[in-house]
Write an enzyme that holds these catalytic residues in place. Structure first.
Site, PDB file in Angstrom:
ATOM      1  N   ALA A  48      36.324  36.715  43.484  1.00 34.06           N
ATOM      2  CA  ALA A  48      35.937  37.099  44.844  1.00 34.06           C
ATOM      3  C   ALA A  48      36.895  38.111  45.509  1.00 34.06           C
ATOM      4  O   ALA A  48      36.446  39.169  45.981  1.00 34.06           O
ATOM      5  CB  ALA A  48      35.791  35.834  45.696  1.00 34.06           C
ATOM      6  N   ASP A 237      34.394  31.210  46.100  1.00 31.53           N
ATOM      7  CA  ASP A 237      33.686  32.470  46.378  1.00 31.53           C
ATOM      8  C   ASP A 237      33.163  32.534  47.802  1.00 31.53           C
ATOM      9  O   ASP A 237      32.960  33.609  48.350  1.00 31.53           O
ATOM     10  CB  ASP A 237      32.533  32.654  45.396  1.00 31.53           C
ATOM     11  CG  ASP A 237      33.067  33.093  44.047  1.00 31.53           C
ATOM     12  OD1 ASP A 237      33.536  32.219  43.295  1.00 31.53           O
ATOM     13  OD2 ASP A 237      33.068  34.307  43.777  1.00 31.53           O
ATOM     14  N   ASN A 247      31.755  27.920  44.173  1.00 27.33           N
ATOM     15  CA  ASN A 247      32.649  28.469  43.142  1.00 27.33           C
ATOM     16  C   ASN A 247      31.864  28.469  41.834  1.00 27.33           C
ATOM     17  O   ASN A 247      30.704  28.036  41.787  1.00 27.33           O
ATOM     18  CB  ASN A 247      33.931  27.628  43.043  1.00 27.33           C
ATOM     19  CG  ASN A 247      34.990  28.303  42.172  1.00 27.33           C
ATOM     20  OD1 ASN A 247      35.300  29.478  42.364  1.00 27.33           O
ATOM     21  ND2 ASN A 247      35.541  27.587  41.211  1.00 27.33           N
TER      22      ASN A 247
HETATM   23  O1  MRU Z   1      31.541  35.144  38.302  1.00 28.14           O
HETATM   24  P1  MRU Z   1      32.998  35.301  38.602  1.00 28.14           P
HETATM   25  O2  MRU Z   1      33.828  35.396  37.362  1.00 28.14           O
HETATM   26  O3  MRU Z   1      33.253  36.433  39.568  1.00 28.14           O
HETATM   27  O4  MRU Z   1      33.408  33.946  39.344  1.00 28.14           O
HETATM   28  C1  MRU Z   1      34.716  33.818  39.803  1.00 28.14           C
HETATM   29  C2  MRU Z   1      35.022  32.508  40.399  1.00 28.14           C
HETATM   30  O5  MRU Z   1      34.193  31.633  40.509  1.00 28.14           O
HETATM   31  C3  MRU Z   1      36.414  32.343  40.968  1.00 28.14           C
HETATM   32  O6  MRU Z   1      36.830  31.010  40.904  1.00 28.14           O
HETATM   33  C4  MRU Z   1      36.428  32.797  42.443  1.00 28.14           C
HETATM   34  O7  MRU Z   1      35.848  34.051  42.589  1.00 28.14           O
HETATM   35  C5  MRU Z   1      37.809  32.837  42.995  1.00 28.14           C
HETATM   36  S1  MRU Z   1      38.819  34.109  42.270  1.00 28.14           S
HETATM   37  C6  MRU Z   1      40.331  34.057  43.050  1.00 28.14           C
END
Ligand code: MRU
Length: 350
Positions: A48, A237, A247
Protein backbone atom coordinates in the site's frame (compact mmCIF):
# COMPACT_ATOMS: atom_id res chain seq x y z
CA UNK A 1 19.26 1.02 -4.09
CA UNK A 2 15.98 2.94 -3.85
CA UNK A 3 12.79 0.96 -4.64
CA UNK A 4 11.24 3.94 -6.45
CA UNK A 5 13.21 6.77 -8.08
CA UNK A 6 12.85 9.48 -10.71
CA UNK A 7 14.76 9.17 -13.97
CA UNK A 8 17.49 11.84 -14.32
CA UNK A 9 15.21 14.01 -16.52
CA UNK A 10 12.30 13.53 -14.00
CA UNK A 11 9.98 12.49 -16.82
CA UNK A 12 9.83 8.83 -15.81
CA UNK A 13 9.93 6.59 -12.75
CA UNK A 14 12.31 3.68 -12.14
CA UNK A 15 11.30 0.76 -9.91
CA UNK A 16 12.64 -2.64 -8.94
CA UNK A 17 10.36 -5.13 -10.70
CA UNK A 18 9.03 -7.08 -7.72
CA UNK A 19 7.49 -9.78 -9.92
CA UNK A 20 11.02 -11.00 -10.75
CA UNK A 21 12.27 -11.23 -7.16
CA UNK A 22 14.01 -13.06 -5.63
CA UNK A 23 15.51 -14.54 -8.80
CA UNK A 24 16.42 -11.28 -10.50
CA UNK A 25 16.92 -7.72 -9.23
CA UNK A 26 15.95 -5.74 -12.31
CA UNK A 27 15.15 -2.03 -12.48
CA UNK A 28 12.52 -0.99 -15.03
CA UNK A 29 11.68 2.54 -16.15
CA UNK A 30 8.11 3.67 -16.77
CA UNK A 31 7.50 6.75 -18.86
CA UNK A 32 3.91 6.57 -20.08
CA UNK A 33 0.75 6.26 -18.05
CA UNK A 34 -0.32 2.91 -19.55
CA UNK A 35 2.94 1.29 -18.41
CA UNK A 36 2.63 3.00 -15.01
CA UNK A 37 -0.90 1.60 -14.62
CA UNK A 38 0.37 -1.81 -15.74
CA UNK A 39 3.22 -1.70 -13.19
CA UNK A 40 0.70 -1.23 -10.36
CA UNK A 41 -1.82 -3.74 -11.70
CA UNK A 42 0.78 -6.46 -12.36
CA UNK A 43 2.39 -5.91 -8.91
CA UNK A 44 5.77 -4.85 -10.28
CA UNK A 45 5.33 -2.24 -7.58
CA UNK A 46 3.11 -3.29 -4.70
CA UNK A 47 2.34 -2.81 -1.00
CA UNK A 48 0.00 0.00 0.00
CA UNK A 49 2.56 2.74 0.91
CA UNK A 50 4.79 1.93 -2.10
CA UNK A 51 1.83 2.17 -4.47
CA UNK A 52 1.02 5.64 -3.09
CA UNK A 53 4.61 6.89 -3.43
CA UNK A 54 4.91 5.43 -6.93
CA UNK A 55 1.64 7.06 -8.05
CA UNK A 56 2.79 10.46 -6.70
CA UNK A 57 6.10 10.14 -8.59
CA UNK A 58 4.20 9.10 -11.75
CA UNK A 59 1.91 12.13 -11.58
CA UNK A 60 4.91 14.42 -11.17
CA UNK A 61 6.67 12.77 -14.13
CA UNK A 62 3.51 13.03 -16.27
CA UNK A 63 3.15 16.72 -15.32
CA UNK A 64 6.69 17.28 -16.57
CA UNK A 65 5.77 15.69 -19.90
CA UNK A 66 2.40 17.44 -20.33
CA UNK A 67 2.12 19.95 -23.13
CA UNK A 68 0.38 22.84 -21.38
CA UNK A 69 1.05 26.55 -21.22
CA UNK A 70 -1.71 27.53 -18.79
CA UNK A 71 -3.03 26.08 -15.53
CA UNK A 72 -6.38 24.80 -16.83
CA UNK A 73 -4.72 22.65 -19.49
CA UNK A 74 -2.19 21.19 -17.05
CA UNK A 75 -4.78 20.56 -14.35
CA UNK A 76 -7.18 18.83 -16.76
CA UNK A 77 -4.32 16.53 -17.82
CA UNK A 78 -3.35 15.82 -14.21
CA UNK A 79 -6.92 15.00 -13.20
CA UNK A 80 -7.28 12.62 -16.14
CA UNK A 81 -3.96 10.90 -15.36
CA UNK A 82 -4.76 10.66 -11.64
CA UNK A 83 -8.20 9.14 -12.36
CA UNK A 84 -6.63 6.65 -14.74
CA UNK A 85 -3.87 5.55 -12.31
CA UNK A 86 -6.34 5.40 -9.42
CA UNK A 87 -8.35 2.73 -11.29
CA UNK A 88 -5.37 0.33 -11.35
CA UNK A 89 -6.09 -1.26 -7.93
CA UNK A 90 -9.05 -0.52 -5.67
CA UNK A 91 -8.23 -1.69 -2.15
CA UNK A 92 -5.13 0.19 -0.92
CA UNK A 93 -6.39 3.65 0.03
CA UNK A 94 -2.83 5.05 -0.13
CA UNK A 95 -3.19 5.20 -3.92
CA UNK A 96 -6.08 7.69 -3.98
CA UNK A 97 -4.69 9.43 -0.87
CA UNK A 98 -1.38 10.22 -2.61
CA UNK A 99 -2.99 11.17 -5.95
CA UNK A 100 -5.47 13.53 -4.23
CA UNK A 101 -2.65 15.10 -2.26
CA UNK A 102 -0.79 15.82 -5.53
CA UNK A 103 -3.91 17.25 -7.21
CA UNK A 104 -4.47 19.45 -4.12
CA UNK A 105 -1.00 20.98 -4.53
CA UNK A 106 -1.72 21.89 -8.16
CA UNK A 107 -5.15 23.28 -7.28
CA UNK A 108 -3.90 25.46 -4.44
CA UNK A 109 -1.17 26.94 -6.65
CA UNK A 110 -3.23 27.66 -9.74
CA UNK A 111 -1.90 31.23 -9.98
CA UNK A 112 1.70 30.16 -10.23
CA UNK A 113 3.59 29.49 -13.46
CA UNK A 114 3.55 26.02 -15.04
CA UNK A 115 7.20 25.47 -14.19
CA UNK A 116 6.59 26.45 -10.54
CA UNK A 117 3.66 24.03 -10.32
CA UNK A 118 5.79 21.25 -11.82
CA UNK A 119 8.45 21.97 -9.24
CA UNK A 120 5.91 21.94 -6.41
CA UNK A 121 4.54 18.60 -7.60
CA UNK A 122 8.04 17.16 -7.67
CA UNK A 123 8.69 18.40 -4.12
CA UNK A 124 5.36 17.03 -2.90
CA UNK A 125 6.10 13.58 -4.27
CA UNK A 126 9.45 13.60 -2.45
CA UNK A 127 7.68 14.80 0.72
CA UNK A 128 5.28 11.83 0.49
CA UNK A 129 8.29 9.51 0.29
CA UNK A 130 10.19 11.24 3.10
CA UNK A 131 7.14 11.18 5.37
CA UNK A 132 6.73 7.48 4.63
CA UNK A 133 10.33 6.85 5.67
CA UNK A 134 9.86 8.62 9.01
CA UNK A 135 6.41 7.04 9.58
CA UNK A 136 7.80 3.55 8.96
CA UNK A 137 10.68 4.29 11.32
CA UNK A 138 8.25 5.39 14.07
CA UNK A 139 5.96 2.39 13.42
CA UNK A 140 9.01 0.14 13.75
CA UNK A 141 9.96 1.71 17.11
CA UNK A 142 6.42 1.38 18.48
CA UNK A 143 6.13 -2.17 17.15
CA UNK A 144 9.48 -3.16 18.64
CA UNK A 145 8.25 -2.07 22.07
CA UNK A 146 5.73 -4.96 21.83
CA UNK A 147 8.42 -7.60 21.23
CA UNK A 148 11.12 -9.29 23.28
CA UNK A 149 14.51 -10.59 22.22
CA UNK A 150 14.16 -14.19 21.03
CA UNK A 151 10.48 -13.92 20.05
CA UNK A 152 9.07 -15.96 17.18
CA UNK A 153 6.74 -13.96 14.95
CA UNK A 154 4.28 -14.96 12.26
CA UNK A 155 3.72 -12.67 9.27
CA UNK A 156 1.65 -12.77 6.10
CA UNK A 157 2.31 -11.33 2.64
CA UNK A 158 5.05 -8.68 2.47
CA UNK A 159 5.04 -5.49 4.48
CA UNK A 160 8.78 -4.88 4.41
CA UNK A 161 11.00 -2.24 2.77
CA UNK A 162 9.88 -3.26 -0.74
CA UNK A 163 6.26 -2.47 0.15
CA UNK A 164 7.16 1.01 1.44
CA UNK A 165 10.05 3.38 0.88
CA UNK A 166 12.33 2.02 3.60
CA UNK A 167 12.03 -0.10 6.79
CA UNK A 168 8.52 -1.42 6.09
CA UNK A 169 5.60 -1.66 8.49
CA UNK A 170 5.02 -5.23 9.77
CA UNK A 171 8.64 -6.21 9.10
CA UNK A 172 9.91 -2.87 10.43
CA UNK A 173 10.14 -3.81 14.13
CA UNK A 174 11.90 -7.07 13.24
CA UNK A 175 14.45 -5.37 10.99
CA UNK A 176 15.01 -2.56 13.49
CA UNK A 177 15.44 -5.05 16.33
CA UNK A 178 17.87 -7.08 14.19
CA UNK A 179 19.89 -3.89 13.53
CA UNK A 180 20.18 -3.55 17.32
CA UNK A 181 21.39 -7.09 17.73
CA UNK A 182 18.10 -8.67 18.78
CA UNK A 183 17.33 -12.17 17.55
CA UNK A 184 13.92 -13.09 16.14
CA UNK A 185 12.60 -16.12 14.33
CA UNK A 186 10.04 -15.24 11.65
CA UNK A 187 7.53 -17.73 10.27
CA UNK A 188 6.59 -16.30 6.86
CA UNK A 189 3.34 -17.43 5.24
CA UNK A 190 4.03 -18.09 1.55
CA UNK A 191 0.85 -16.09 0.71
CA UNK A 192 -1.04 -17.78 -2.11
CA UNK A 193 -1.57 -17.12 -4.94
CA UNK A 194 1.14 -14.55 -5.71
CA UNK A 195 3.63 -15.71 -3.08
CA UNK A 196 4.69 -12.32 -1.73
CA UNK A 197 5.68 -14.03 1.54
CA UNK A 198 7.85 -16.69 -0.08
CA UNK A 199 9.37 -14.44 -2.72
CA UNK A 200 9.69 -11.06 -1.01
CA UNK A 201 9.48 -11.43 2.78
CA UNK A 202 11.96 -14.30 2.84
CA UNK A 203 14.25 -12.37 0.46
CA UNK A 204 14.21 -9.30 2.72
CA UNK A 205 14.68 -11.30 5.92
CA UNK A 206 17.53 -13.28 4.44
CA UNK A 207 19.25 -10.04 3.33
CA UNK A 208 18.90 -8.68 6.87
CA UNK A 209 20.25 -11.90 8.40
CA UNK A 210 16.99 -12.68 10.24
CA UNK A 211 16.16 -16.32 10.93
CA UNK A 212 13.23 -17.02 8.55
CA UNK A 213 11.09 -20.14 8.19
CA UNK A 214 8.81 -20.36 5.17
CA UNK A 215 5.47 -22.09 5.68
CA UNK A 216 2.43 -22.64 3.46
CA UNK A 217 -0.57 -20.51 4.46
CA UNK A 218 -2.46 -23.55 5.71
CA UNK A 219 0.31 -24.36 8.22
CA UNK A 220 -0.14 -21.16 10.23
CA UNK A 221 -2.78 -22.69 12.52
CA UNK A 222 -0.48 -25.58 13.35
CA UNK A 223 2.54 -23.45 14.31
CA UNK A 224 0.26 -21.37 16.56
CA UNK A 225 -1.24 -24.51 18.10
CA UNK A 226 2.29 -25.78 18.77
CA UNK A 227 2.85 -22.67 20.88
CA UNK A 228 5.70 -21.49 18.67
CA UNK A 229 4.39 -17.98 17.93
CA UNK A 230 4.64 -15.00 20.33
CA UNK A 231 2.85 -12.50 18.06
CA UNK A 232 1.41 -12.05 14.57
CA UNK A 233 2.48 -8.87 12.75
CA UNK A 234 0.71 -7.91 9.51
CA UNK A 235 0.41 -4.83 7.31
CA UNK A 236 -2.77 -3.18 6.06
CA UNK A 237 -4.21 -1.77 2.84
CA UNK A 238 -7.15 0.11 4.30
CA UNK A 239 -8.39 0.51 7.87
CA UNK A 240 -12.02 1.51 8.50
CA UNK A 241 -12.92 3.88 11.34
CA UNK A 242 -14.13 0.98 13.49
CA UNK A 243 -10.77 -0.83 13.12
CA UNK A 244 -11.88 -3.40 10.53
CA UNK A 245 -8.78 -3.90 8.38
CA UNK A 246 -8.27 -4.98 4.78
CA UNK A 247 -5.01 -6.80 4.11
CA UNK A 248 -3.80 -9.58 1.85
CA UNK A 249 -6.21 -12.48 1.43
CA UNK A 250 -5.69 -14.97 4.26
CA UNK A 251 -5.04 -12.34 6.94
CA UNK A 252 -8.49 -12.70 8.44
CA UNK A 253 -8.17 -16.50 8.85
CA UNK A 254 -4.83 -15.89 10.56
CA UNK A 255 -6.50 -13.51 13.01
CA UNK A 256 -9.21 -16.08 13.80
CA UNK A 257 -6.54 -18.70 14.53
CA UNK A 258 -4.53 -16.21 16.60
CA UNK A 259 -7.57 -15.43 18.76
CA UNK A 260 -8.30 -19.13 19.25
CA UNK A 261 -4.72 -19.92 20.26
CA UNK A 262 -4.28 -16.76 22.37
CA UNK A 263 -1.61 -15.14 20.16
CA UNK A 264 -1.62 -11.30 20.04
CA UNK A 265 -2.54 -10.05 16.56
CA UNK A 266 -1.03 -6.68 15.58
CA UNK A 267 -1.79 -4.61 12.46
CA UNK A 268 0.92 -2.09 11.53
CA UNK A 269 0.51 0.82 9.12
CA UNK A 270 0.70 4.59 8.68
CA UNK A 271 -2.34 6.74 9.45
CA UNK A 272 -2.60 7.41 5.67
CA UNK A 273 -3.99 3.85 5.51
CA UNK A 274 -6.94 4.76 7.74
CA UNK A 275 -9.85 5.80 5.54
CA UNK A 276 -12.25 8.25 7.20
CA UNK A 277 -14.65 7.49 4.33
CA UNK A 278 -15.09 3.89 5.53
CA UNK A 279 -17.13 3.41 8.68
CA UNK A 280 -16.60 -0.36 8.69
CA UNK A 281 -15.02 -3.11 6.63
CA UNK A 282 -18.16 -3.46 4.53
CA UNK A 283 -17.29 -0.11 2.88
CA UNK A 284 -13.86 -1.32 1.71
CA UNK A 285 -13.70 -2.34 -1.98
CA UNK A 286 -12.04 -5.72 -2.45
CA UNK A 287 -10.00 -6.32 -5.57
CA UNK A 288 -10.87 -9.41 -7.64
CA UNK A 289 -8.04 -10.68 -9.80
CA UNK A 290 -7.46 -12.95 -12.79
CA UNK A 291 -8.37 -16.63 -12.15
CA UNK A 292 -5.17 -17.69 -13.92
CA UNK A 293 -3.22 -16.48 -10.91
CA UNK A 294 -4.68 -19.46 -9.02
CA UNK A 295 -4.65 -22.00 -11.83
CA UNK A 296 -1.40 -21.37 -13.66
CA UNK A 297 0.99 -18.78 -12.32
CA UNK A 298 4.16 -20.18 -10.76
CA UNK A 299 3.31 -23.70 -11.94
CA UNK A 300 5.01 -25.46 -14.86
CA UNK A 301 1.55 -26.32 -16.22
CA UNK A 302 -2.04 -25.57 -15.34
CA UNK A 303 -2.89 -27.32 -12.07
CA UNK A 304 -6.69 -27.28 -12.29
CA UNK A 305 -9.18 -28.30 -14.99
CA UNK A 306 -9.08 -25.62 -17.71
CA UNK A 307 -12.71 -24.62 -17.38
CA UNK A 308 -12.93 -24.57 -13.56
CA UNK A 309 -14.53 -21.49 -12.04
CA UNK A 310 -12.21 -19.55 -9.70
CA UNK A 311 -12.81 -16.89 -7.08
CA UNK A 312 -9.68 -14.82 -6.57
CA UNK A 313 -10.12 -11.92 -4.10
CA UNK A 314 -6.77 -10.25 -3.42
CA UNK A 315 -7.70 -9.02 0.07
CA UNK A 316 -9.98 -9.79 2.98
CA UNK A 317 -11.21 -7.80 5.93
CA UNK A 318 -10.20 -8.76 9.45
CA UNK A 319 -12.87 -7.93 11.98
CA UNK A 320 -11.71 -5.31 14.49
CA UNK A 321 -12.69 -7.63 17.36
CA UNK A 322 -9.79 -9.93 16.39
CA UNK A 323 -7.13 -7.19 16.35
CA UNK A 324 -5.13 -6.74 19.56
CA UNK A 325 -3.78 -3.32 18.52
CA UNK A 326 -3.16 -1.14 15.47
CA UNK A 327 0.37 0.25 15.44
CA UNK A 328 0.78 3.59 13.63
CA UNK A 329 3.52 6.22 13.53
CA UNK A 330 1.55 8.16 16.15
CA UNK A 331 1.47 5.33 18.64
CA UNK A 332 -0.21 2.04 19.50
CA UNK A 333 -3.98 2.18 19.26
CA UNK A 334 -6.01 -0.29 21.35
CA UNK A 335 -9.77 -0.97 21.28
CA UNK A 336 -12.32 0.54 21.32
CA UNK A 337 -11.13 1.60 17.84
CA UNK A 338 -14.29 3.58 17.07
CA UNK A 339 -13.20 6.03 19.79
CA UNK A 340 -9.43 5.67 19.73
CA UNK A 341 -8.70 5.73 15.97
CA UNK A 342 -10.34 9.12 15.30
CA UNK A 343 -8.62 10.52 18.40
CA UNK A 344 -5.27 9.22 17.15
CA UNK A 345 -5.81 10.80 13.73
CA UNK A 346 -6.69 14.17 15.24
CA UNK A 347 -3.49 14.12 17.25
CA UNK A 348 -1.24 16.46 15.25
CA UNK A 349 1.91 15.23 16.93
CA UNK A 350 4.36 12.78 15.39
O1 MRU B 1 -1.29 -7.30 -3.31
P1 MRU B 1 -0.18 -6.66 -2.53
O2 MRU B 1 1.09 -7.44 -2.61
O3 MRU B 1 -0.01 -5.21 -2.89
O4 MRU B 1 -0.68 -6.72 -1.01
C1 MRU B 1 0.13 -6.14 -0.04
C2 MRU B 1 -0.37 -6.30 1.34
O5 MRU B 1 -1.41 -6.87 1.59
C3 MRU B 1 0.44 -5.64 2.43
O6 MRU B 1 0.33 -6.33 3.64
C4 MRU B 1 -0.06 -4.19 2.63
O7 MRU B 1 -0.14 -3.51 1.43
C5 MRU B 1 0.82 -3.43 3.56
S1 MRU B 1 2.44 -3.11 2.88
C6 MRU B 1 3.29 -2.18 4.02
Amino acid sequence: MENIAFTPGRDGVAIIDQTLLPGEERTVTLTNREDMYGAIYSLMVRGAPAIGIFAAYCLSALANQAEADEFEGLYARLRADAGYLNASRPTAVNLSWALNRMLGIAERNSRRSISEIRDLLYRESLAIRDEDISMCRAISEHGLSLLRDGDAILTHCNAGPLATSKYGTALGPILLGAERGMKFKVYADETRPLLQGARLTCYELEKAGVDAVLICDNMAGMVMKNGWIRACLVGCDRVALNGDTANKIGTSALAVNARYYGVPFYVLGPTSTIDPGCRSGGDIPIELRDPDEIKTLFFAKTIAPDGVKCYNPAFDVTDHSLITAIVTQKGICYPPYEENLPALMENQGA
